[in-house]
Enzyme design. Structure first.
Site, PDB file in Angstrom:
ATOM      1  CE1 TYR A  51      -4.192   0.359  -0.349  1.00  0.00           C
ATOM      2  CE2 TYR A  51      -4.394  -1.311   1.081  1.00  0.00           C
ATOM      3  CZ  TYR A  51      -4.951  -0.525   0.252  1.00  0.00           C
ATOM      4  OH  TYR A  51      -6.480  -0.851  -0.211  1.00  0.00           O
ATOM      5  CD  GLU A  53      -4.629   4.930   0.572  1.00  0.00           C
ATOM      6  OE1 GLU A  53      -4.430   4.655   1.671  1.00  0.00           O
ATOM      7  OE2 GLU A  53      -5.961   4.643   0.036  1.00  0.00           O
ATOM      8  CG  ASP A 197      -7.824   9.750 -24.291  1.00  0.00           C
ATOM      9  OD1 ASP A 197      -6.687   8.876 -24.167  1.00  0.00           O
ATOM     10  OD2 ASP A 197      -8.886   9.346 -23.700  1.00  0.00           O
ATOM     11  CB  THR A 223      -4.145   3.133 -22.039  1.00  0.00           C
ATOM     12  OG1 THR A 223      -4.136   3.065 -23.516  1.00  0.00           O
ATOM     13  CG2 THR A 223      -5.571   3.312 -21.858  1.00  0.00           C
ATOM     14  CE  LYS A 226      -6.601   1.504 -25.723  1.00  0.00           C
ATOM     15  NZ  LYS A 226      -6.820   2.156 -24.757  1.00  0.00           N
ATOM     16  NE  ARG A 232      -5.477  -4.666 -20.139  1.00  0.00           N
ATOM     17  CZ  ARG A 232      -6.170  -4.508 -21.007  1.00  0.00           C
ATOM     18  NH1 ARG A 232      -7.094  -3.657 -21.298  1.00  0.00           N
ATOM     19  NH2 ARG A 232      -5.531  -5.172 -22.372  1.00  0.00           N
TER      20      ARG A 232
HETATM   21  N1  DSN Z   1     -11.572  -0.168 -25.297  1.00  0.00           N
HETATM   22  C1  DSN Z   1     -10.539   0.559 -25.985  1.00  0.00           C
HETATM   23  C2  DSN Z   1     -10.390   0.300 -27.474  1.00  0.00           C
HETATM   24  O1  DSN Z   1     -10.517  -0.702 -27.928  1.00  0.00           O
HETATM   25  O2  DSN Z   1     -10.211   1.373 -28.221  1.00  0.00           O
HETATM   26  C3  DSN Z   1     -10.750   1.966 -25.952  1.00  0.00           C
HETATM   27  O3  DSN Z   1     -10.963   2.236 -24.266  1.00  0.00           O
END
Ligand code: DSN
Length: 432
Positions: A51, A53, A197, A223, A226, A232
């Site tokens: 933990y 925080e 984003d 994110t 990707k 993730r």
């Molecule tokens: N679920 C993601 C995508 O496939 O683009 C976006 O959050």
């Protein structure tokens, strides 16, 4: 202590099955990728127990001396990678990173101008079924019917009409790059904050393969799993020239804070509790990988593969939204093939080709059926495939879609998929 296999053979077997699925399917979901063994090892580590925080040097728990260093390594590498002035690596996901941006920048009822979900935008940019559309007054811009592209003059007109507090850029199914300078001009003209984003394109932006939003957007979210090929998770960044020029103050206290501090408070305690330190360690590893020279080679190949595949689809008579791609994804409108996204996704799945059904701009089908499919090159590029193999995959997809209900045909294509996968091995472990 027992191994996973000894402790829980049932779960271990499921992990074996999923590893086999990933090894023997053509993974073409544009938002997915294959993390390295090193990233997966960091995620599956004892840091899950801790933990922490708060932030490095200012925690609510003892015993944080090691995780403080881990978080600082992740932050410093992310700053180097994107030329950012400030980053927060704690968001558990892209959606929670975005939630923190709303908390920091908007009051309930304030107007957002976002990219329409049905034109490729994202749920968290004002969809009526998401907290963003429920809490804020969301208005949308979209692409043009004839070009499949954004028209900055129309976006300017819309911004003047709705006078948003914040304008968002970024999408999960837009194959083109953005004109950040025009967006910033519009934001300045109407007195709005500009938020990018970059979840889908962060890897391509890090290596300069796409334009850089950081100098122009007031805040950037992403994110990490990707095109960035990490674990993730999510992240918030502020660029060097993005210093708050609008005199925005912290929403609750009204106290003027440093722009980075405002976002730190919005993540913790604003929207999250304890950070996932094992995931932050894995983010540090992924950012380290992304700082290596071969990451640029990888991103360039990802882009070349998407372009080669889009051109092959066009040769095969497919209708590609915007007639091509600048990034890693292709959106196919299947209406001229008398097909819908649901049928195509299922048929391709039967042949071990994984894609997702996707709305296309001005779609006439529901989101559960859709008129299109979205295809991305990041994951299979990680396996080492180049343009020739991506063109071959377009031909395999066409073979399936020509006879979408022919199971014999699916089996034949599946064998070709297995042969291709054998040439580009992926994971030789189930747990690290
Ligand atoms: N679920 C993601 C995508 O496939 O683009 C976006 O959050």
């Amino acid at each position: 202590m027992k191994s996973l296999q000894d402790q829980d053979p049932k779960v271990f077997k499921l992990l074996e099955e999923e590893t086999d699925r990933q090894n023997y399917n053509l993974e073409l979901i544009a938002s997915e990728n294959f993390a390295s063994r090193a990233v997966i090892s960091a995620m599956g580590s004892v840091l899950t127990n801790k933990y922490a925080e708060g932030y490095p040097g200012k925690r609510y728990y003892g015993g944080c001396e090691v995780v403080d260093v881990v978080e600082n390594v992740a932050r410093d590498r992310a700053k180097d990678l994107f030329g950012a002035d400030w980053v927060n690596v704690q968001p558990h996901s892209g959606a929670t990173a975005n939630a923190a941006v709303y908390l920091a920048c908007m009051n309930p009822g304030d107007t957002l101008l976002g990219f329409d979900l049905s034109h490729g935008g994202h749920l968290t940019h004002g969809s009526p079924v998401n907290f963003s559309g429920i809490t804020y007054d969301a208005k949308f811009y979209g692409v043009e019917k004839d070009t499949g592209r954004l028209d900055m003059n129309k976006i300017r007109d819309k911004a003047k009409q709705v006078k948003p507090k914040m304008i968002s850029i970024g999408a999960s199914a837009y194959p083109r790059d953005y004109d950040y300078e025009a967006f910033r001009d519009i934001a300045d003209e109407v007195g709005a904050l500009l938020w990018m984003d970059m979840a889908h394109t962060a890897g391509l932006i890090a290596t300069g393969n796409l334009r850089d939003p950081l100098p122009l957007a007031h805040v950037v979210t992403t994110t990490t799993h990707k095109t960035l090929r990490g674990p993730r998770g999510g992240m918030i960044l502020v660029g060097k020239d993005s210093e708050n020029t609008l005199g925005v103050t912290a929403r609750k206290s009204g106290r003027t804070k440093n722009w980075g501090e405002i976002f730190d408070s919005a993540v913790f305690p604003g929207t999250q509790g304890g950070p996932l330190m094992h995931v932050i360690a894995a983010k540090a590893v992924a950012f380290g990988e992304a700082l290596e020279d071969d990451f640029k080679t990888y991103q360039t190949q990802t882009q070349k593969n998407a372009k080669a595949m889009a051109n092959k689809f066009i040769d095969l008579g497919y209708n590609i939204v915007s007639n091509g791609t600048d990034n890693h994804l292709i959106l196919i409108d299947l209406r001229n093939k008398d097909l819908n996204g649901k049928i195509a996704e299922e048929a391709l799945g039967n042949a071990a080709i994984t894609v997702n059904k996707n709305m296309v701009p001005f779609d006439t089908e529901s989101p559960f059926v859709t008129s299109g499919i979205r295809i991305g090159s990041p994951a299979m590029t990680t396996r080492g495939l180049k343009e020739a193999e991506f063109e071959q995959i377009a031909i395999l997809i066409d073979k399936v879609l020509q006879k979408p209900t022919d199971e014999e045909n699916h089996k034949k294509v599946e064998q070709e998929v297995r042969d291709l996968c054998d040439k580009f091995p992926l994971y030789d472990f189930v747990t690290t």
